[in-house]
Design an enzyme around this catalytic site. Structure first.
Site, PDB file in Angstrom:
ATOM      1  N   ARG A 173      46.687  41.160  51.840  1.00 40.71           N
ATOM      2  CA  ARG A 173      47.227  39.685  51.116  1.00 40.71           C
ATOM      3  C   ARG A 173      47.244  39.897  49.465  1.00 40.71           C
ATOM      4  O   ARG A 173      48.189  39.613  49.005  1.00 40.71           O
ATOM      5  CB  ARG A 173      45.946  38.833  51.380  1.00 40.71           C
ATOM      6  CG  ARG A 173      46.039  38.600  52.898  1.00 40.71           C
ATOM      7  CD  ARG A 173      44.737  37.446  53.056  1.00 40.71           C
ATOM      8  NE  ARG A 173      45.275  36.219  52.697  1.00 40.71           N
ATOM      9  CZ  ARG A 173      44.509  35.203  52.485  1.00 40.71           C
ATOM     10  NH1 ARG A 173      43.221  35.147  53.050  1.00 40.71           N
ATOM     11  NH2 ARG A 173      44.848  33.956  52.015  1.00 40.71           N
ATOM     12  N   CYS A 229      39.800  34.078  45.432  1.00 34.13           N
ATOM     13  CA  CYS A 229      39.951  34.586  46.791  1.00 34.13           C
ATOM     14  C   CYS A 229      41.136  33.866  47.233  1.00 34.13           C
ATOM     15  O   CYS A 229      41.955  33.610  46.788  1.00 34.13           O
ATOM     16  CB  CYS A 229      38.760  34.569  47.558  1.00 34.13           C
ATOM     17  SG  CYS A 229      37.960  33.003  47.648  1.00 34.13           S
TER      18      CYS A 229
END
Length: 275
Positions: A173, A229
């Site tokens: 990611r 995050c």
């Protein structure tokens, strides 16, 4: 910040225990697991309904509630600013448990800890569980908010190049190879990738403070470290770990990538980690 099952077992009845089990892809799963079994006296804290306020627009997938709402929520669970609290979930490292820890610290409660290894470590130690639920006596929580623990998207943008950014998501990611949840793939320019699971040993328990110092050895200690995050949950273990490693200027970007990637004109990088 981290306590063992034995430490908690020896103090049951002296501390407030919170069950923070949560599944990002099945938001009812944690509460169902709690009602099936939990630690004696534990109260459930809901990641989706209590640790996030989805009425707030433009602040990511799990917007942080206001300090007032957070304090009221904890007060209803019998928690005050001075209460001793231990939080657990069922993921090694406890990302939802760490979010609850961060919220308590942010409000000025410095007596919160995470159960090392979560409920599985508790059961592996031979300690009891129950399905009994006892309603708590409401407390009074007068928050003393630590403003320097939190930053907004605008503040992060203004600090690009001066603060150190830590991206807590997976390498895939971070590099922009995949993005299952958010509008764009990639990371905030200049961010370094420290997936949150790196704060754990191979057995799933937390690394020691000395091991965490080594883990974060590439980060300068004389600059602010901003941690993010996907939506402000899995960043929290990294915040806790950085604190354990002795970093003084550690802040959470609670909106995280789900907020940043939705904003027009906010820069995005892709590619391999630079560390």
């Amino acid at each position: 910040m981290i306590v063992t099952p034995k430490w908690l077992y020896d103090r049951l009845g002296e501390v407030i225990v919170l069950d923070a089990r949560f599944d990002l892809f099945d938001e009812k799963k944690g509460k169902q697991a709690y009602h099936a079994e939990h630690l004696p006296g534990a109260l459930f804290i809901d990641m989706a309904e209590e640790m996030a306020d989805k009425r707030i627009q433009g602040a990511g997938r799990h917007p942080l509630p206001s300090p007032k709402d957070m304090a009221q929520m904890f007060a209803k669970k019998g928690i005050s600013k001075d209460s001793k609290v231990v939080i657990y979930d069922d993921q090694n490292g406890g990302i939802a448990a760490a979010r609850a820890w961060w919220m308590l610290e942010f409000l000025g409660n410095n007596n919160a800890a995470i159960l090392d290894g979560g409920i599985q470590a508790w059961k592996n130690s031979g300690y009891p569980t129950t399905d009994e639920v006892k309603p708590p006596d409401e407390a009074r929580f007068d928050p003393h908010v630590k403003e320097d623990w939190l930053v907004t998207a605008e503040q992060v943008k203004n600090k690009l190049g001066s603060a150190v950014l830590v991206d807590s998501r997976s390498r895939e990611r971070y590099q922009g190879e995949q993005e299952p949840l958010d509008p764009k793939a990639g990371h905030i320019p200049g961010a370094l990738n420290f997936p949150w699971g790196g704060v754990l040993r191979q057995d799933g328990n937390w690394k020691t403070a000395e091991e965490l110092v080594q883990h974060f050895a590439a980060l300068p200690r004389d600059r602010e470290v901003i941690v993010y995050c996907g939506s402000g949950i899995s960043a929290c273990p990294n915040v806790l770990a950085l604190k354990r490693a002795g970093f003084k200027q550690v802040t959470l970007y609670a909106g995280s990538w789900s907020d940043w990637s939705s904003r027009s004109g906010y820069p995005v990088e892709t590619g391999h980690p630079s560390q």
